[in-house]
Design a protein around this motif. Structure first.
Motif, PDB file in Angstrom:
ATOM      1  N   ASP A 204       1.099  -1.524   0.035  1.00 57.78           N
ATOM      2  CA  ASP A 204      -0.729  -0.442   0.032  1.00 57.78           C
ATOM      3  C   ASP A 204       0.849   1.259   0.037  1.00 57.78           C
ATOM      4  OD1 ASP A 204      -1.033   2.555   0.665  1.00 57.78           O
ATOM      5  OD2 ASP A 204      -2.679   0.664   1.843  1.00 57.78           O
ATOM      6  N   ALA A 205       1.116   1.444  -1.117  1.00 62.14           N
ATOM      7  CA  ALA A 205       1.763   3.203  -1.545  1.00 62.14           C
ATOM      8  C   ALA A 205       1.928   3.842  -0.447  1.00 62.14           C
ATOM      9  CB  ALA A 205       2.407   2.515  -3.135  1.00 62.14           C
ATOM     10  N   GLN A 206       0.395   4.338  -0.235  1.00 62.27           N
ATOM     11  CA  GLN A 206       0.064   5.542   0.690  1.00 62.27           C
ATOM     12  C   GLN A 206       0.129   5.319   1.726  1.00 62.27           C
ATOM     13  OE1 GLN A 206      -4.141   6.564  -1.067  1.00 62.27           O
ATOM     14  NE2 GLN A 206      -3.345   7.611  -2.056  1.00 62.27           N
ATOM     15  N   ALA A 207      -0.234   4.146   2.466  1.00 67.16           N
ATOM     16  CA  ALA A 207       0.280   3.980   4.007  1.00 67.16           C
ATOM     17  C   ALA A 207       1.941   4.027   4.283  1.00 67.16           C
ATOM     18  CB  ALA A 207      -0.432   2.891   4.160  1.00 67.16           C
ATOM     19  N   ALA A 208       2.681   3.923   3.153  1.00 68.46           N
ATOM     20  CA  ALA A 208       3.879   3.692   3.137  1.00 68.46           C
ATOM     21  C   ALA A 208       3.949   5.427   3.352  1.00 68.46           C
ATOM     22  CB  ALA A 208       4.416   1.978   1.967  1.00 68.46           C
ATOM     23  N   GLU A 209       3.967   6.140   2.241  1.00 70.30           N
ATOM     24  CA  GLU A 209       4.340   7.552   2.185  1.00 70.30           C
ATOM     25  C   GLU A 209       3.937   8.243   3.393  1.00 70.30           C
ATOM     26  OE1 GLU A 209       5.390   8.691  -0.103  1.00 70.30           O
ATOM     27  OE2 GLU A 209       5.624  10.889   0.779  1.00 70.30           O
ATOM     28  N   ARG A 210       2.493   7.564   4.336  1.00 66.85           N
ATOM     29  CA  ARG A 210       2.658   7.902   5.763  1.00 66.85           C
ATOM     30  C   ARG A 210       3.011   8.269   6.962  1.00 66.85           C
ATOM     31  NH1 ARG A 210      -2.396   6.537   3.750  1.00 66.85           N
ATOM     32  NH2 ARG A 210      -2.672   4.896   5.238  1.00 66.85           N
ATOM     33  N   GLY A 211       3.519   6.560   6.805  1.00 62.37           N
ATOM     34  CA  GLY A 211       4.424   6.447   7.433  1.00 62.37           C
ATOM     35  C   GLY A 211       6.129   6.539   7.453  1.00 62.37           C
ATOM     36  N   SER A 212       6.152   7.061   5.762  1.00 62.03           N
ATOM     37  CA  SER A 212       7.839   7.562   5.943  1.00 62.03           C
ATOM     38  C   SER A 212       7.909   8.518   7.291  1.00 62.03           C
ATOM     39  CB  SER A 212       8.274   7.548   4.103  1.00 62.03           C
ATOM     40  OG  SER A 212       7.762   8.836   4.376  1.00 62.03           O
ATOM     41  N   SER A 213       6.604   9.761   7.173  1.00 68.30           N
ATOM     42  CA  SER A 213       7.110  11.023   7.964  1.00 68.30           C
ATOM     43  C   SER A 213       7.423  11.146   9.516  1.00 68.30           C
ATOM     44  CB  SER A 213       5.790  12.396   7.297  1.00 68.30           C
ATOM     45  OG  SER A 213       4.820  11.435   8.155  1.00 68.30           O
ATOM     46  N   THR A 214       6.731   9.939   9.499  1.00 66.02           N
ATOM     47  CA  THR A 214       6.288   9.036  10.806  1.00 66.02           C
ATOM     48  C   THR A 214       7.970   8.903  11.315  1.00 66.02           C
ATOM     49  OG1 THR A 214       4.188   8.112  10.897  1.00 66.02           O
ATOM     50  CG2 THR A 214       5.246   7.457  12.870  1.00 66.02           C
ATOM     51  N   PHE A 215       8.177   7.927  10.486  1.00 65.45           N
ATOM     52  CA  PHE A 215       9.769   7.229  10.666  1.00 65.45           C
ATOM     53  C   PHE A 215      10.773   8.621  10.595  1.00 65.45           C
ATOM     54  CE2 PHE A 215      13.411   5.142   9.394  1.00 65.45           C
ATOM     55  CZ  PHE A 215      13.606   4.040   9.904  1.00 65.45           C
ATOM     56  N   ALA A 216      10.538   9.102   9.571  1.00 66.82           N
ATOM     57  CA  ALA A 216      12.067  10.515   9.792  1.00 66.82           C
ATOM     58  C   ALA A 216      11.430  11.321  11.318  1.00 66.82           C
ATOM     59  CB  ALA A 216      11.261  11.540   8.714  1.00 66.82           C
ATOM     60  N   GLU A 217      10.266  11.448  11.712  1.00 73.72           N
ATOM     61  CA  GLU A 217      10.211  11.848  13.218  1.00 73.72           C
ATOM     62  C   GLU A 217      10.423  11.241  14.390  1.00 73.72           C
ATOM     63  OE1 GLU A 217       5.899  12.894  13.845  1.00 73.72           O
ATOM     64  OE2 GLU A 217       5.768  14.196  11.533  1.00 73.72           O
ATOM     65  N   GLN A 218      10.305   9.553  13.921  1.00 72.56           N
ATOM     66  CA  GLN A 218      10.777   8.606  15.516  1.00 72.56           C
ATOM     67  C   GLN A 218      11.984   7.842  15.329  1.00 72.56           C
ATOM     68  OE1 GLN A 218       8.618   9.408  18.096  1.00 72.56           O
ATOM     69  NE2 GLN A 218       6.720  10.065  17.406  1.00 72.56           N
ATOM     70  N   CYS A 219      11.832   7.511  14.098  1.00 67.83           N
ATOM     71  CA  CYS A 219      12.712   6.315  13.952  1.00 67.83           C
ATOM     72  C   CYS A 219      13.927   6.609  13.958  1.00 67.83           C
ATOM     73  CB  CYS A 219      12.504   4.713  13.623  1.00 67.83           C
ATOM     74  SG  CYS A 219      10.064   4.656  13.651  1.00 67.83           S
ATOM     75  N   VAL A 220      14.051   7.850  12.951  1.00 68.37           N
ATOM     76  CA  VAL A 220      15.868   8.199  12.217  1.00 68.37           C
ATOM     77  C   VAL A 220      16.422   8.007  13.495  1.00 68.37           C
ATOM     78  CG1 VAL A 220      14.712   8.681  10.299  1.00 68.37           C
ATOM     79  CG2 VAL A 220      15.552  10.244  11.724  1.00 68.37           C
TER      80      VAL A 220
END
Ligand code: HEC
Ligand code: HEC
Length: 300
Positions: A204-220
């Motif tokens: 689900d490309a859209q979900a992954a796209e939404r997830g990418s910003s969470t990843f940038a905030e929380q996980c990097v």
């Protein structure tokens, strides 16, 4: 059964005893003399043995015998002698520069053998007899390292353990995003999709796209901007096909929602220093052992 019929056996000349069972009768032969005397000597010997050697259990102890012989003491003495004989090479192992150990054939083969046997005794229950690992317990045969793969890194990890009471232990703590309420279920689901996308498996490309910003905030901060992990945090590479806790969607969701943060014992408290070093040499030899210079280049 016939009664009182004393007769002589023609073949042997021995007297035949009077009783009979189902037609079977018995010859009255004395025991051979040699047999009788050996029997008697054995009886006498056993009494002497009984007095000299440990023989009889008592309530909390046992009769120790006049010779004071003890299998336990003999084994202890053998072990002490073995340890004594190993001392020089153990001292050499501790004195050696880590990177030189592999170039010294005697030292290297001693460390490998002693590391291999200590591994079977102490590490196999979690990491497997072949160090192949299991869910939650890393495979030590590959060249994928959470905390670093040089001899010095591995020795440090074994010596002080991971996430435990030692001040020097490896430490980091991935937050339990859903349990703590930092992220809601939908956000965890989206970031799961993004993690799947890192190894090219997102559906689900859209979900992954939404997830990418969470990843940038929380996980990097731990997993790095590219998701390739960070050794000073023990944070795994999320872009490869090696998974500590399972790489399917449900396992990844579970990891992010609840976090895992498993720990490894402080082996330096349980094993002598030369054994820890031997273990490090053994583990280093298993997989693509890294040279210390490589680590210097890769250090952040
Ligand atoms: C009680 C289970 C347990 C035992 C026993 C155990 N380990 Fe571990 N070990 C772990 C866990 C769990 C991890 C991964 C922790 C983490 O970082 O998430 C680990 C990680 C490691 C690592 C780091 C791997 C990397 O990728 O950086 C090394 C090296 C290691 N163990 C070696 C050993 C050795 C050597 C022994 C035996 C002396 C041993 N372990 C015994 C549970 C155990
Ligand atoms: C404080 C550092 C830290 C942060 C922040 C962090 N992680 Fe982790 N993560 C780790 C560590 C350390 C492990 C592995 C060791 C463990 O938990 O036992 C891990 C493991 C994982 C795993 C399992 C990998 C595997 O091989 O099974 C996934 C997936 C993961 N993290 C995703 C995330 C996501 C997504 C975020 C952000 C929402 C995140 N992490 C934030 C440190 C962190």
């Amino acid at each position: 059964m016939s009664q009182n019929s004393t007769s002589i056996d023609p073949a042997t000349g021995a007297e035949i005893r009077s009783h009979e069972w189902d037609g079977i009768r018995e010859l009255d032969n004395p025991l051979p003399r040699w047999w009788f005397w050996i029997f008697l000597i054995c009886v006498v010997w056993s009494i002497g043995y009984w007095i000299a050697m440990p023989s009889w259990p008592l309530a909390t102890t046992y009769l120790k015998g006049t010779l004071g012989w003890s299998q336990r003491a003999n084994v202890a003495a053998d072990i002490a002698a073995l340890q004594e004989s190993r001392r020089p090479i153990e001292q050499e192992l501790m004195a050696a520069n880590l990177d030189d150990i592999e170039n010294d054939p005697d030292l290297f083969s001693f460390a490998l053998a002693s590391g291999r046997s200590a591994f079977k005794d102490n590490c196999a229950p979690c990491h497997g007899a072949g160090a192949q690992g299991a869910i939650g317990y890393p495979n030590l045969n590959d060249d994928d390292w959470l905390w670093g793969g040089t001899l010095a890194d591995i020795e440090q990890t074994i010596q002080h353990g991971i996430r435990n009471a030692s001040m020097d232990s490896r430490f980091s703590e991935m937050p339990a995003y859903l349990t703590l309420g930092t992220l809601d279920r939908a956000q965890v689901s989206d970031v799961t999709e993004y993690v799947l996308s890192l190894s090219g498996r997102a559906e689900d490309a859209q979900a992954a796209e939404r997830g990418s910003s969470t990843f940038a905030e929380q996980c990097v901060t731990c997993h790095g901007e590219d998701g390739k992990g960070m050794r000073d945090q023990g944070a795994p590479n999320l872009t490869d096909s090696i998974w500590l806790y399972g790489g399917d969607r449900d396992s990844i969701f579970e990891t992010i929602a609840k976090a895992r943060n498993s720990s490894m014992p402080i082996w330096g408290e349980r094993l002598p220093a030369p054994t820890v070093r031997a273990l490090a040499v053994y583990v280093h030899s298993l997989g693509g052992g890294e040279k210390s210079t490589m680590n210097m280049e890769g250090a952040q």
